[in-house]
Design a protein around this motif. Structure first.
Motif: not given
Length: 214
Positions: A204-210
């Motif tokens: 859903t959010y490629p590269g997300h900080q989490w």
């Protein structure tokens, strides 16, 4: 649900939004209170957002400004019928429609239950997209799961959204309180749960900080 909001409604100023926040913090029901009021409903409903994470962990870890529950959109009437004498106000994009009409409900997903006598808000009802008994993520409609797989229950029977999906929703904005919720919840997730959350985030959010924390 339509992306085109219906006419009408009132725009909430920053001061009015602050007032709503104060009202919510003082008047919102607890998960136990909403569960008592919804005993016996047939539709699959669950506590969502920050309270869901506390139910998963078995204790309240921080103050909550409101209480949010999620229900299948088509089954909202069953929930509404449990609260005669109350009003449901639809909310979207900084606007509010008091006693929302059907066309407004069809175009929005967030509904605040209001006590007309005190003007206090008690619970925020998310009317979620679904296909029968299959839940559909409103942030990414390719994510579809049976309700039986995403709703957990506390030992005393309060239903809550599985923490992986709660954190997926929180990842969209990753506000300071969302980051705190992520950091404090991840240690309680099993390896399998962490792997699934990482998969959902990467999708859903490629590269997300989490992702670095999983």
């Amino acid at each position: 649900m339509s992306e085109q909001l219906p006419p009408g409604g009132a725009e909430l100023s920053p001061a009015e939004l602050d007032s709503v926040v104060v009202h919510w913090a003082a008047s919102a029901w607890t998960p136990s209170e909403i569960a008592q009021r919804l005993v016996g409903v047939a539709t699959p409903w669950c506590v969502a957002a920050g309270w869901a994470l506390d139910l998963f962990r078995g204790e309240q870890t921080r103050p909550h400004g409101d209480l949010e529950i999620a229900v299948p959109a088509a089954d909202f009437p069953e929930i509404r019928d449990r609260f005669p004498g109350y009003a449901f106000d639809a909310v979207s994009s900084g606007r509010i429609w008091r006693d929302a009409a059907p066309d407004v409900l069809a175009a929005t997903h967030q509904t605040w239950l209001r006590d007309p006598e005190t003007e206090a808000y008690r619970v925020d009802v998310f009317r979620e997209p679904h296909d029968g008994t299959t839940w559909i993520s409103r942030h990414d409609p390719t994510i579809r799961l049976p309700y039986r797989e995403i709703i957990r229950h506390t030992p005393d029977g309060i239903p809550y959204l599985t923490p992986e999906l709660v954190l997926l929703f929180k990842a969209k904005h990753a506000r300071p309180k969302d980051c705190v919720d992520f950091e404090s919840t991840v240690p309680f997730l099993t390896e399998r749960q962490q792997a699934w959350l990482a998969e959902l985030l990467a999708h859903t959010y490629p590269g997300h900080q989490w992702l670095d924390g999983l």
